[in-house]
Design a protein around this motif. Structure first.
Motif, PDB file in Angstrom:
ATOM      1  N   LYS A 133       0.867  -1.173   0.000  1.00 38.58           N
ATOM      2  CA  LYS A 133       0.000   0.000   0.000  1.00 38.58           C
ATOM      3  C   LYS A 133       0.910   1.231   0.000  1.00 38.58           C
ATOM      4  O   LYS A 133       1.732   1.397   0.910  1.00 38.58           O
ATOM      5  CB  LYS A 133      -0.897  -0.002   1.245  1.00 38.58           C
ATOM      6  CG  LYS A 133      -1.923   1.127   1.251  1.00 38.58           C
ATOM      7  CD  LYS A 133      -2.793   1.084   2.503  1.00 38.58           C
ATOM      8  CE  LYS A 133      -3.782   2.245   2.508  1.00 38.58           C
ATOM      9  NZ  LYS A 133      -4.576   2.286   3.742  1.00 38.58           N
ATOM     10  N   MET A 135       1.762   5.453  -0.444  1.00 33.11           N
ATOM     11  CA  MET A 135       1.335   6.856  -0.392  1.00 33.11           C
ATOM     12  C   MET A 135       2.442   7.708  -1.011  1.00 33.11           C
ATOM     13  O   MET A 135       3.628   7.406  -0.831  1.00 33.11           O
ATOM     14  CB  MET A 135       1.104   7.301   1.058  1.00 33.11           C
ATOM     15  CG  MET A 135       0.730   8.780   1.197  1.00 33.11           C
ATOM     16  SD  MET A 135       0.584   9.338   2.920  1.00 33.11           S
ATOM     17  CE  MET A 135      -1.079   8.815   3.279  1.00 33.11           C
ATOM     18  N   GLU A 160      -2.140   6.346  -2.837  1.00 33.12           N
ATOM     19  CA  GLU A 160      -2.722   7.367  -1.950  1.00 33.12           C
ATOM     20  C   GLU A 160      -1.917   8.656  -2.148  1.00 33.12           C
ATOM     21  O   GLU A 160      -0.690   8.640  -2.176  1.00 33.12           O
ATOM     22  CB  GLU A 160      -2.598   6.889  -0.505  1.00 33.12           C
ATOM     23  CG  GLU A 160      -3.221   7.800   0.505  1.00 33.12           C
ATOM     24  CD  GLU A 160      -4.625   7.376   0.926  1.00 33.12           C
ATOM     25  OE1 GLU A 160      -5.359   8.263   1.357  1.00 33.12           O
ATOM     26  OE2 GLU A 160      -4.958   6.180   0.805  1.00 33.12           O
ATOM     27  N   PHE A 162      -0.979  12.391  -0.686  1.00 33.72           N
ATOM     28  CA  PHE A 162      -1.064  13.304   0.459  1.00 33.72           C
ATOM     29  C   PHE A 162      -0.947  14.734  -0.071  1.00 33.72           C
ATOM     30  O   PHE A 162       0.078  15.099  -0.659  1.00 33.72           O
ATOM     31  CB  PHE A 162       0.042  13.024   1.472  1.00 33.72           C
ATOM     32  CG  PHE A 162      -0.056  13.897   2.701  1.00 33.72           C
ATOM     33  CD1 PHE A 162      -0.955  13.592   3.715  1.00 33.72           C
ATOM     34  CD2 PHE A 162       0.729  15.047   2.833  1.00 33.72           C
ATOM     35  CE1 PHE A 162      -1.069  14.408   4.834  1.00 33.72           C
ATOM     36  CE2 PHE A 162       0.627  15.862   3.939  1.00 33.72           C
ATOM     37  CZ  PHE A 162      -0.280  15.532   4.951  1.00 33.72           C
ATOM     38  N   SER A 180       0.309  10.984   8.614  1.00 36.01           N
ATOM     39  CA  SER A 180      -0.860  10.481   7.877  1.00 36.01           C
ATOM     40  C   SER A 180      -0.643   9.025   7.433  1.00 36.01           C
ATOM     41  O   SER A 180      -1.552   8.205   7.530  1.00 36.01           O
ATOM     42  CB  SER A 180      -1.128  11.371   6.661  1.00 36.01           C
ATOM     43  OG  SER A 180      -2.188  10.858   5.897  1.00 36.01           O
ATOM     44  N   ALA A 181       0.585   8.722   6.950  1.00 43.09           N
ATOM     45  CA  ALA A 181       0.909   7.362   6.479  1.00 43.09           C
ATOM     46  C   ALA A 181       0.794   6.350   7.621  1.00 43.09           C
ATOM     47  O   ALA A 181       0.320   5.223   7.427  1.00 43.09           O
ATOM     48  CB  ALA A 181       2.310   7.342   5.878  1.00 43.09           C
ATOM     49  N   LYS A 183      -1.148   6.667  10.317  1.00 43.16           N
ATOM     50  CA  LYS A 183      -2.573   6.526  10.692  1.00 43.16           C
ATOM     51  C   LYS A 183      -3.328   5.651   9.687  1.00 43.16           C
ATOM     52  O   LYS A 183      -4.275   4.957  10.042  1.00 43.16           O
ATOM     53  CB  LYS A 183      -3.227   7.911  10.771  1.00 43.16           C
ATOM     54  CG  LYS A 183      -2.812   8.704  12.006  1.00 43.16           C
ATOM     55  CD  LYS A 183      -3.326  10.134  11.938  1.00 43.16           C
ATOM     56  CE  LYS A 183      -2.777  10.974  13.095  1.00 43.16           C
ATOM     57  NZ  LYS A 183      -3.083  12.413  12.934  1.00 43.16           N
ATOM     58  N   LYS A 184      -2.914   5.717   8.425  1.00 39.55           N
ATOM     59  CA  LYS A 184      -3.624   4.965   7.377  1.00 39.55           C
ATOM     60  C   LYS A 184      -2.983   3.592   7.112  1.00 39.55           C
ATOM     61  O   LYS A 184      -3.345   2.919   6.155  1.00 39.55           O
ATOM     62  CB  LYS A 184      -3.654   5.789   6.081  1.00 39.55           C
ATOM     63  CG  LYS A 184      -4.518   7.033   6.213  1.00 39.55           C
ATOM     64  CD  LYS A 184      -4.629   7.786   4.899  1.00 39.55           C
ATOM     65  CE  LYS A 184      -5.551   8.989   5.041  1.00 39.55           C
ATOM     66  NZ  LYS A 184      -5.704   9.738   3.786  1.00 39.55           N
ATOM     67  N   VAL A 186      -0.082   2.715   5.911  1.00 42.80           N
ATOM     68  CA  VAL A 186       0.562   2.639   4.588  1.00 42.80           C
ATOM     69  C   VAL A 186       1.882   1.879   4.721  1.00 42.80           C
ATOM     70  O   VAL A 186       2.613   2.045   5.702  1.00 42.80           O
ATOM     71  CB  VAL A 186       0.800   4.072   4.040  1.00 42.80           C
ATOM     72  CG1 VAL A 186       1.735   4.065   2.851  1.00 42.80           C
ATOM     73  CG2 VAL A 186      -0.530   4.725   3.666  1.00 42.80           C
TER      74      VAL A 186
END
Length: 386
Positions: A133, A135, A160, A162, A180-181, A183-184, A186
């Protein structure tokens, strides 16, 4: 123009002259080595690389490495191939993603080298082949178009994106993207950095700050193969400022010389990890020195061809056609259209021939005569008749 075409032609012509000799001696390899040296210099290979290469080939050819099953011409060719592999790194070095997610990859390079496109290509490669996955984020606050371009490419390859803004500081963008990575959940975060037209102190200071903030597991330098030696010297300057882990060589499909590919490992000490071989987002190949050496010497690249078939051919359609032929049914226009589409997916007629042994010249002819567009016409005609 085929990849490394000029170098391949010159080396093939040089090596033919020794094929009829009864044995390898200093006298009969001297002229061949001189021509090989000229071929490498014309290909814009760095002078220290050429000197080392010629010396190594000469020592091995005149040494004890004699295989009785090979004639002198074959023996000499084998030595040249082995030394080409050695110059380029001997074996493929894959990305090191063994880190607590997200594994961070930082992309650096001059403006116009193809960084943003390479970010998208690498994202697609990692998601499709490595099942990661991914980002992506742009820390290029000088060119709003670069951020927008990455956004468009990210949606195309299924990565993904950002969002970032030119009002932000590059380090702040990187820190926010990492949060962010995480939390998701990634697997891989790829950071696109700002490029300049030339190496300057401001650029180096900024990329050092971004590198310190990101602490990437891979720092890849993107080089435009068409620039040749200048690009390699730029990579050397970057390597002195940043701990590079590898190189992505772009626009290789248009590089008939091959100087950058043969020089970069020797000059920077860093391996080439990927080759950009076209404009499409799937046109990124892992760099295999032994396969590239084989292609330079006109011996094709059957392993890459097999991998292409495995990855790109529709197996269900292939099995269906095989069963149809086995039952004695005819080969119709729809079957022809399917076969043409499969061939186009693998790079067209020129792309296939380029990887077959001894077919380099045929690949050039296919490109010159625009066989691919003729196939497109045949494809369109078959659609009309179906």
């Amino acid at each position: 123009m085929a990849m490394f075409e000029n170098l391949s032609d010159r080396l093939s012509d040089s090596l033919k002259k020794i094929s009829g000799k009864a044995s390898l001696s200093e006298a009969n390899i001297q002229d061949t080595l001189r021509e090989v040296r000229m071929a490498l210099l014309e290909a814009d290979v760095a002078l220290p690389v050429v000197k080392d290469f010629i010396e190594q080939v000469k020592q091995r050819a005149l040494g004890q490495e004699v295989n009785r099953s090979l004639n002198p011409g074959q023996q000499f060719l084998k030595i040249v191939q082995a030394e080409l592999e050695k110059v380029m790194g001997e074996q493929n070095e894959s990305l090191n993603l063994a880190a607590q997610p997200p594994a961070i990859i930082l992309m650096a390079g001059l403006q116009g080298a193809g960084k943003t496109t390479s970010v998208a290509k690498l994202s697609r490669y990692l998601s499709e082949r490595e099942k990661k996955k991914v980002m992506v984020v742009s820390a290029d606050v000088y060119r709003p178009a670069a951020i927008e371009q990455l956004n468009t490419l990210a949606s195309e390859v299924g990565a993904e994106f950002f969002p970032s803004d030119i009002s932000q500081k590059p380090v702040a963008i990187v820190n926010a993207a990492i949060d962010s990575a995480k939390k998701k959940f990634v697997d891989v975060l790829i950071i696109d950095t700002a490029g300049r037209l030339a190496v300057d102190e401001e650029m180096m200071a900024e990329i050092k700050q971004v590198h310190a903030a990101a602490n990437p597991i891979e720092t890849l330098f993107v080089i435009d193969a068409m620039i040749g030696q200048d690009a390699v010297n730029t990579a050397k300057a970057f390597n002195e400022a940043l701990p590079l882990t590898g190189v992505i060589l772009t626009k290789v499909d248009g590089d008939a010389r091959g100087g950058a590919a043969l020089s970069v490992r020797h000059i920077t000490g860093k391996p080439i990890k990927f080759l950009g071989v076209g404009e499409k987002t799937d046109a990124l190949e892992p760099f295999h020195p032994e396969r590239i050496a084989s292609r330079i010497l006109g011996m094709g690249d059957v392993m890459s061809l097999i991998e292409d078939v495995e990855r790109k051919v529709d197996k269900k359609k292939a099995e269906k056609l095989a069963q149809k032929i086995a039952k004695g049914k005819g080969f119709d226009l729809e079957d022809l259209r399917d076969q043409l589409q499969q061939m186009n997916n693998m790079g067209g007629m020129a792309g296939l021939m380029d990887k077959l042994p001894g077919m380099g010249n045929m690949a050039q002819m296919a490109q010159q005569q625009n066989v691919t567009s003729q196939f497109d016409q045949m494809d369109a005609l078959s659609l009309i008749h179906i």
